[in-house]
Design an enzyme around this catalytic site. Sequence first.
Site, PDB file in Angstrom:
ATOM      1  N   LYS A   1      -4.472  -9.812  -6.434  1.00 29.91           N
ATOM      2  CA  LYS A   1      -5.629 -10.214  -5.623  1.00 29.91           C
ATOM      3  C   LYS A   1      -6.827  -9.338  -5.989  1.00 29.91           C
ATOM      4  CE  LYS A   1      -6.128  -8.503  -1.699  1.00 29.91           C
ATOM      5  NZ  LYS A   1      -6.841  -7.995  -0.517  1.00 29.91           N
TER       6      LYS A   1
ATOM      7  N   LYS B   1       0.824  -1.209   0.000  1.00 29.98           N
ATOM      8  CA  LYS B   1       0.000   0.000   0.000  1.00 29.98           C
ATOM      9  C   LYS B   1       0.850   1.247   0.000  1.00 29.98           C
ATOM     10  CE  LYS B   1      -4.276  -1.706   1.094  1.00 29.98           C
ATOM     11  NZ  LYS B   1      -5.595  -1.558   1.600  1.00 29.98           N
TER      12      LYS B   1
ATOM     13  N   LYS C   1     -11.006  -4.018  -3.923  1.00 33.43           N
ATOM     14  CA  LYS C   1     -11.756  -2.823  -4.289  1.00 33.43           C
ATOM     15  C   LYS C   1     -10.823  -1.751  -4.807  1.00 33.43           C
ATOM     16  CE  LYS C   1     -13.328  -3.660  -0.130  1.00 33.43           C
ATOM     17  NZ  LYS C   1     -13.986  -3.695   1.188  1.00 33.43           N
TER      18      LYS C   1
HETATM   19  P1  AMP Z   1     -11.316  -6.189   3.107  1.00 37.76           P
HETATM   20  O1  AMP Z   1     -12.431  -5.895   2.203  1.00 37.76           O
HETATM   21  O2  AMP Z   1      -9.959  -5.908   2.529  1.00 37.76           O
HETATM   22  O3  AMP Z   1     -11.525  -5.632   4.485  1.00 37.76           O
HETATM   23  O4  AMP Z   1     -11.293  -7.781   3.292  1.00 37.76           O
HETATM   24  C1  AMP Z   1     -12.307  -8.420   4.026  1.00 37.76           C
HETATM   25  C2  AMP Z   1     -12.009  -9.879   4.181  1.00 37.76           C
HETATM   26  O5  AMP Z   1     -12.098 -10.545   2.938  1.00 37.76           O
HETATM   27  C3  AMP Z   1     -10.618 -10.181   4.728  1.00 37.76           C
HETATM   28  O6  AMP Z   1     -10.690 -11.317   5.556  1.00 37.76           O
HETATM   29  C4  AMP Z   1      -9.832 -10.481   3.495  1.00 37.76           C
HETATM   30  O7  AMP Z   1      -8.741 -11.334   3.741  1.00 37.76           O
HETATM   31  C5  AMP Z   1     -10.879 -11.182   2.628  1.00 37.76           C
HETATM   32  N1  AMP Z   1     -10.603 -10.944   1.209  1.00 37.76           N
HETATM   33  C6  AMP Z   1     -10.550  -9.738   0.577  1.00 37.76           C
HETATM   34  N2  AMP Z   1     -10.243  -9.882  -0.720  1.00 37.76           N
HETATM   35  C7  AMP Z   1     -10.107 -11.218  -0.926  1.00 37.76           C
HETATM   36  C8  AMP Z   1      -9.786 -12.023  -2.067  1.00 37.76           C
HETATM   37  N3  AMP Z   1      -9.559 -11.461  -3.248  1.00 37.76           N
HETATM   38  N4  AMP Z   1      -9.735 -13.368  -1.910  1.00 37.76           N
HETATM   39  C9  AMP Z   1      -9.986 -13.927  -0.711  1.00 37.76           C
HETATM   40  N5  AMP Z   1     -10.277 -13.248   0.399  1.00 37.76           N
HETATM   41  C10 AMP Z   1     -10.338 -11.899   0.306  1.00 37.76           C
END
Ligand code: AMP
Length: 390
Positions: A257, A112, A260
């Site tokens: 990955k 980041k 958003k």
């Molecule tokens: P975030 O939206 O970054 O807060 O992620 C929320 C949850 O979803 C966290 O546990 C992340 O590790 C999981 N997560 C986010 N993006 C992915 C992805 N592309 N594949 C698998 N898990 C994800």
Amino acid sequence: MRIFSGIKPTGPLHVGSYAGAISQWLAFQKDPASEGFFCVVDLHALTNNPSPEQLRRDIMETAAGYLAFGLHDARFPIFIQSHVPAHSELTWVLSTLAGVGELERMTQFKDKAGYAEILKARDRVTQRLEQTIEELDLLQAGSMGAHHRLVRDQHKEVIDGYRSLKEELDNLHALLTARDSRVGAGLLNYPVFMAADILLYDTDVVPVGEDQLQHVELARTLARRFNSRYGETFKLPRAKLVKGASRIMSLQDPKKKMSKSLGSAHYVGIFEPADIVRKKIMSAVTDSGSDIKYDPATKPALSNLITLMGVVTGKSASNIEHEYAHVGYAAFKEKLAEAFLAFFESVRRKKAELDKDPHHVLFELKAGAEKAREITNKKLRDAQYKIGLV
Ligand code: AMP
Ligand code: TRP
């Protein structure tokens, strides 16, 4: 068994977060031996510098998403992180136990903060500079004999190359300096805050995607450090990942990955309008060839689509390969879009209803925060006492 997990309200919930996190949350909720909390981690979202309107919208969207999935009951309340002040208070205490170097080494921080790419580019340019100097040395040795003119031309070419590499290096250096002043301290402290979230609840298991593994490890480390210094206080949590779906990749760039922050075309949101869902899946990049085959090394894009098909149908990769072996990429993507919409149909309907009733969403969040405060106040008091605060 106590479960704790959360999602940052930084945009629409996407199928990556469902596959890596929410799908596990739903399974724990069905298990009568489990209890816990699902949190909308709004204070973490601040590291993205959202506008107040955007943040408010994203918090309510994420909370409504949780409710649409049915992620709220007596054993698993949902709440907003900032409604429970103990999270922020424990963060300060834990930050005095964390090392700056330790935090700087976190992969997510490096990504980041944009350091990783710049440092890699710097290594590349430095290596080329060294090669250039070697070439110069060789030319020098060769220039003793005849063909002076030729050698002079070659010399000039190598020196010009050297100058342009030096310029590249200076630019990268300027980029690093600019980053240094732009990268917020919040980004560095991000995993300490996450450790506080987790440790306040005597959490046993943290169901997350693979990108959060390192952060949960840090929570363990900080808990261990606190316990050994002040006496047994925090439970050591462990992360839990979904086998085969803990890292869903971007629809546009299967090396990254799904997230958003990459931009709208890279992810598919659970609650996006059906035509957008279809369009995003149909425009997903594919690999060369035409067979539907799961092989992340040679067919990363298609393997990701097969994983997604598995997420929304419950079928194994080999079953999917058999079923769609020769239909071609376009037809496979069409089937995937339809399976996606069918799988999430009822949650999408529920979410549309909840969008009309924000008061209900807030009511549930407040009830959840009250339960969370009961637990966290006690834990925070205990930690404060052990440190020596009076
Ligand atoms: P975030 O939206 O970054 O807060 O992620 C929320 C949850 O979803 C966290 O546990 C992340 O590790 C999981 N997560 C986010 N993006 C992915 C992805 N592309 N594949 C698998 N898990 C994800
Ligand atoms: N850092 C997590 C993410 O980016 C979100 C998060 C914050 C979290 N606090 C947490 C996840 C506590 C699990 C437990 O996805």
